[in-house]
Design an enzyme around this catalytic site. Structure first.
Site, short mmCIF file in Angstrom:
data_model
loop_
_atom_site.label_atom_id
_atom_site.label_comp_id
_atom_site.label_asym_id
_atom_site.label_seq_id
_atom_site.Cartn_x
_atom_site.Cartn_y
_atom_site.Cartn_z
N ASP A 1 -16.58 -7.78 -38.71
CA ASP A 1 -17.83 -7.10 -39.03
C ASP A 1 -18.04 -7.08 -40.55
OD1 ASP A 1 -15.98 -5.20 -39.82
OD2 ASP A 1 -16.64 -3.65 -38.44
N ILE B 1 -12.03 -5.10 -38.55
CA ILE B 1 -12.99 -4.07 -38.15
C ILE B 1 -12.98 -3.00 -39.24
CG2 ILE B 1 -13.76 -2.56 -36.27
CD1 ILE B 1 -11.31 -3.80 -34.66
N HIS B 2 -14.10 -2.84 -39.94
CA HIS B 2 -14.10 -1.80 -40.96
C HIS B 2 -15.45 -1.12 -41.16
CE1 HIS B 2 -16.02 -4.72 -43.65
NE2 HIS B 2 -16.33 -3.70 -44.42
N ARG B 3 -16.53 -1.71 -40.65
CA ARG B 3 -17.85 -1.11 -40.85
C ARG B 3 -17.94 0.24 -40.15
NH1 ARG B 3 -21.54 -3.57 -44.56
NH2 ARG B 3 -21.03 -5.79 -44.60
#
Length: 360
Positions: A281, A208-210
């Site tokens: 993501d 998860i990084h967006r």
């Protein structure tokens, strides 16, 4: 710098991966390259480690621009790259992907009438709320040579009228597949991540990084809720950036799965290739899952890699807990034939270098 020399702008993890494959072929074709590292990703595991592990030439310049908002980061990189272009006088500036470093490098070059090469051109999510979408559209428009990874990317450019622009479009395949295939054996011999985490092949790899997920509290809560539920059935492992971990702590969101520090490329290859399913993501990880015969659930409403969805390898779930869990139930034991050529079968970098030998 040689009159045929390239100035390559890098700043984020996926760009290092792409550059590793292309730089190796540039050397083989005798094309001089000077690398600028903008510093956009400053964590040790998300920057310096890639140059060491993957034998990418040491950057001639490190701008150390990071931890800024989009405008400030893009502006400072642009300002410093402009100075480097004036000093180095390259034949062209090469940029990768869709980051602030990409756009800043391309803008600096075009304003000085230096040709721009965009690797991974033509991708579209059709979501203008994503900063990456803005970056890639603007970079494509001011580029002279557009290396597209897929037929869909070429079609996107033609739909936008690029046949009428003074730009050359080349379908080359995806350089990330080149890197993944080339470095897997080295990863197997050097990475100890599976042993350290005591992992077998029955785990889910998630990332998860967006910003659309990490900076939206509801989206983040929904994703964590889904991963917690899935973790009750199969172990979930999440390499998590310190920034995202801090957000979780600040918002009081409680993960119940395994969180690890960000990992280097070889460790990530081992995690992907030994996982049962990938949930992400990230744009790049969707493809890397495919390269190693893994299904993927994308934690976004859109993807640039539509061919993966069309062939059933990828499922879009967005940031809704129920949709994510339902996608997990559908994909976790799905059987597919991954023996299909979508991204060039590991020959994209050679095609790029071969074309540049004539173009420069």
């Amino acid at each position: 710098m040689s009159k045929r020399g390239l100035l390559t702008i890098l700043g984020a993890r996926p760009q290092f991966v792409k550059a590793a494959a292309v730089s190796r072929q540039l050397r083989a074709f005798g094309i001089p390259e000077t690398i600028v590292h903008t510093g956009q990703h400053f964590d040790e595991n998300m920057s310096d480690v890639f140059f060491r592990e993957m034998s990418i030439p040491t950057p001639a310049y490190n701008l150390n621009v990071n931890s800024l908002n989009h405008g400030a980061m893009t502006g400072r990189i642009l300002e410093q790259v402009e100075e480097i272009i004036l000093r180095e006088k390259p034949a062209a500036v090469m940029v990768y992907g869709d980051t602030n470093s990409t756009l800043a490098g391309a803008l600096a070059a075009v304003k000085l009438h230096v040709r721009v090469i965009h690797v991974e051109a033509g991708l579209r999510s059709f979501n203008m709320a994503m900063p990456e979408e803005v970056n890639r559209i603007l970079t494509d428009r001011i580029s002279n040579l557009l290396f597209c990874p897929t037929d869909a990317a070429v079609a996107n450019l033609k739909t936008e009228g690029f046949d009428g622009f003074k730009a050359q479009i080349v379908k080359c395949g995806d350089v990330m597949q080149d890197a993944a295939y080339f470095y897997l054996d080295k990863a197997k011999s050097s990475s100890k991540i599976l042993e350290r985490l005591e992992l077998r092949s029955d785990f889910i790899l998630a990332t998860i990084h967006r910003q659309e997920n990490t900076d939206d509290t509801n989206n983040l809560k929904q994703i964590i809720e889904a991963l917690n539920k899935i973790n009750n059935e199969l172990s979930v492992v999440v390499p998590l950036h310190p920034r995202t971990r801090k957000i979780l702590d600040t918002k009081g969101i409680k993960p119940e799965f395994t969180i690890i520090e960000p990992v280097g490329y070889f460790d990530m290859l081992m995690l992907i290739s030994n996982s049962k399913l990938v949930m992400t993501d990230s744009g790049g990880l969707q493809k890397e899952a495919f390269f190693f015969g893994k299904h993927c659930i994308t934690l976004r409403e859109q993807t640039e890699w539509i061919e993966l969805v069309e062939h059933g390898f990828n499922r879009l779930a967005g940031a809704d807990a129920e949709a994510i869990y339902n996608a997990f139930c559908e994909m976790v034991n799905k059987k597919s034939n991954f023996d299909i050529e979508l991204y060039g079968n590991g020959k994209a970098s050679k095609r790029i270098a071969n074309h540049l030998e004539q173009w420069l």
